[in-house]
Design a protein around this motif. Structure first.
Motif, PDB file in Angstrom:
ATOM      1  N   PHE A   1       1.052  -1.054  -0.023  1.00 46.05           N
ATOM      2  CA  PHE A   1      -0.050   0.090   0.229  1.00 46.05           C
ATOM      3  C   PHE A   1       1.067   1.446   0.080  1.00 46.05           C
ATOM      4  CE2 PHE A   1      -2.147  -3.515   1.662  1.00 46.05           C
ATOM      5  CZ  PHE A   1      -3.326  -3.584   1.008  1.00 46.05           C
ATOM      6  N   SER A   2       1.005   1.810  -1.070  1.00 48.17           N
ATOM      7  CA  SER A   2       2.225   2.772  -1.317  1.00 48.17           C
ATOM      8  C   SER A   2       1.586   4.210  -1.185  1.00 48.17           C
ATOM      9  CB  SER A   2       2.659   2.826  -2.866  1.00 48.17           C
ATOM     10  OG  SER A   2       1.582   2.814  -3.781  1.00 48.17           O
ATOM     11  N   GLY A   3       0.418   4.529  -0.580  1.00 45.27           N
ATOM     12  CA  GLY A   3      -0.083   5.895  -0.535  1.00 45.27           C
ATOM     13  C   GLY A   3       0.294   6.582  -1.836  1.00 45.27           C
ATOM     14  N   ASP A   4       0.630   7.928  -1.687  1.00 44.31           N
ATOM     15  CA  ASP A   4       0.957   8.620  -2.854  1.00 44.31           C
ATOM     16  C   ASP A   4       2.404   8.628  -3.419  1.00 44.31           C
ATOM     17  OD1 ASP A   4      -1.579   9.332  -2.832  1.00 44.31           O
ATOM     18  OD2 ASP A   4      -1.385  11.342  -2.404  1.00 44.31           O
ATOM     19  N   THR A   5       3.108   7.640  -2.836  1.00 49.57           N
ATOM     20  CA  THR A   5       4.574   7.516  -3.359  1.00 49.57           C
ATOM     21  C   THR A   5       4.723   7.208  -4.783  1.00 49.57           C
ATOM     22  OG1 THR A   5       5.370   7.303  -0.968  1.00 49.57           O
ATOM     23  CG2 THR A   5       6.732   6.357  -2.870  1.00 49.57           C
ATOM     24  N   LEU A   6       3.818   5.894  -5.098  1.00 47.43           N
ATOM     25  CA  LEU A   6       4.021   5.290  -6.265  1.00 47.43           C
ATOM     26  C   LEU A   6       2.555   5.124  -6.864  1.00 47.43           C
ATOM     27  CD1 LEU A   6       5.854   3.600  -8.429  1.00 47.43           C
ATOM     28  CD2 LEU A   6       5.485   1.592  -7.158  1.00 47.43           C
ATOM     29  N   PHE A   7       2.236   5.384  -8.034  1.00 46.64           N
ATOM     30  CA  PHE A   7       1.224   5.142  -8.864  1.00 46.64           C
ATOM     31  C   PHE A   7       1.335   4.241  -9.901  1.00 46.64           C
ATOM     32  CE2 PHE A   7       0.508   9.624  -7.359  1.00 46.64           C
ATOM     33  CZ  PHE A   7      -0.157   9.342  -6.295  1.00 46.64           C
ATOM     34  N   LYS A   8       0.238   3.615 -10.598  1.00 46.89           N
ATOM     35  CA  LYS A   8       0.591   2.925 -11.939  1.00 46.89           C
ATOM     36  C   LYS A   8       0.935   4.231 -12.864  1.00 46.89           C
ATOM     37  CE  LYS A   8      -1.853  -0.047 -15.083  1.00 46.89           C
ATOM     38  NZ  LYS A   8      -1.490   0.687 -16.256  1.00 46.89           N
ATOM     39  N   ASP A   9       2.102   3.820 -13.505  1.00 44.42           N
ATOM     40  CA  ASP A   9       2.675   4.528 -14.703  1.00 44.42           C
ATOM     41  C   ASP A   9       3.119   6.054 -14.129  1.00 44.42           C
ATOM     42  OD1 ASP A   9       2.354   2.737 -16.720  1.00 44.42           O
ATOM     43  OD2 ASP A   9       0.102   3.099 -16.870  1.00 44.42           O
ATOM     44  N   SER A  10       2.928   6.295 -12.791  1.00 43.55           N
ATOM     45  CA  SER A  10       3.372   7.653 -12.283  1.00 43.55           C
ATOM     46  C   SER A  10       3.950   7.446 -10.764  1.00 43.55           C
ATOM     47  CB  SER A  10       2.311   8.496 -12.309  1.00 43.55           C
ATOM     48  OG  SER A  10       2.770   9.936 -12.224  1.00 43.55           O
TER      49      SER A  10
END
Length: 211
Positions: A145-154
């Motif tokens: 659960f990466s919070g706002d560190t890592l998104f899909k493609d971003s």
């Protein structure tokens, strides 16, 4: 393990109810509003929500803490370095044109050596500063659960208070990308992904290649 995703709050942040089906224990990861759907799920299945775990202190991830803590009886744990964001949440909310809100309460911070469990599963706290100074990612089994560190493609923005692009790059490349490729990533916004996919396709790799 059962993972239920709820979009919540003014910016459709992902709140995750993670359930250990063997014990009916659960944790709520991020808490963006007083979400009746989550309360109904907990009550209908007689779940014991042990913790509300906050990945970082931005207001859109903590707006629901006070109401949900009262409804669920859960212990709230937040990053110590992000208390300045949480305690000054009204200023951050106004910056985004939102109404002033009460300051969210908390019980503990992610101190060194803190031990968190969901049933028999260890909850590993991975320090991932960059989007905020105190940002953490939470690993439960093969689920991140990466919070706002890592998104899909971003990846997370670094232009707000406490943001640091160099730290974010280090958090993703030297911490999260060292996890197994089949690790499933559940970000703070948007769809899930995997570490293997992001190592190939994520925009942050342009920064890595440029050195």
């Amino acid at each position: 393990m059962i993972i239920k995703t709820y979009e919540a709050g003014p910016f459709d942040a992902n709140n995750y109810l993670v359930i250990d089906k063997d014990t009916n224990e659960a944790v709520l990861i991020d808490c963006s509003e007083n979400k009746q759907e989550i309360i109904n799920e907990v009550n209908m299945n007689n779940l014991n929500v042990k913790y509300i775990l906050i990945t970082h202190g931005h207001f859109d991830h903590v707006l629901g803490i006070n109401d949900m803590k009262n409804a669920l009886g859960a212990e709230v744990i937040v990053p110590a370095e992000d208390l300045i964001l949480i305690e000054n949440i009204n200023e951050h909310a106004r910056f985004f044109g939102q109404e002033v809100i009460d300051i969210p309460v908390h019980d503990k911070t992610y101190d060194e050596g803190i031990e968190l469990k969901l049933g028999k599963h260890e909850i590993e706290v991975i320090r991932t500063p960059g989007h905020t100074e105190g940002g953490v990612s939470l690993l439960i089994g093969k689920n991140l659960f990466s919070g706002d560190t890592l998104f899909k493609d971003s990846f997370g923005r670094t232009d707000l208070y406490g943001g640091n692009t160099k730290k974010l790059l280090n958090s993703i490349v030297n911490e999260l990308f060292n996890l197994p490729d089949n690790t499933i990533v559940y970000p703070g916004h948007g769809p899930s992904t995997t570490i293997g996919y992001e190592k190939v396709h994520n925009d942050i790799m342009h920064y890595v290649k440029r050195g």
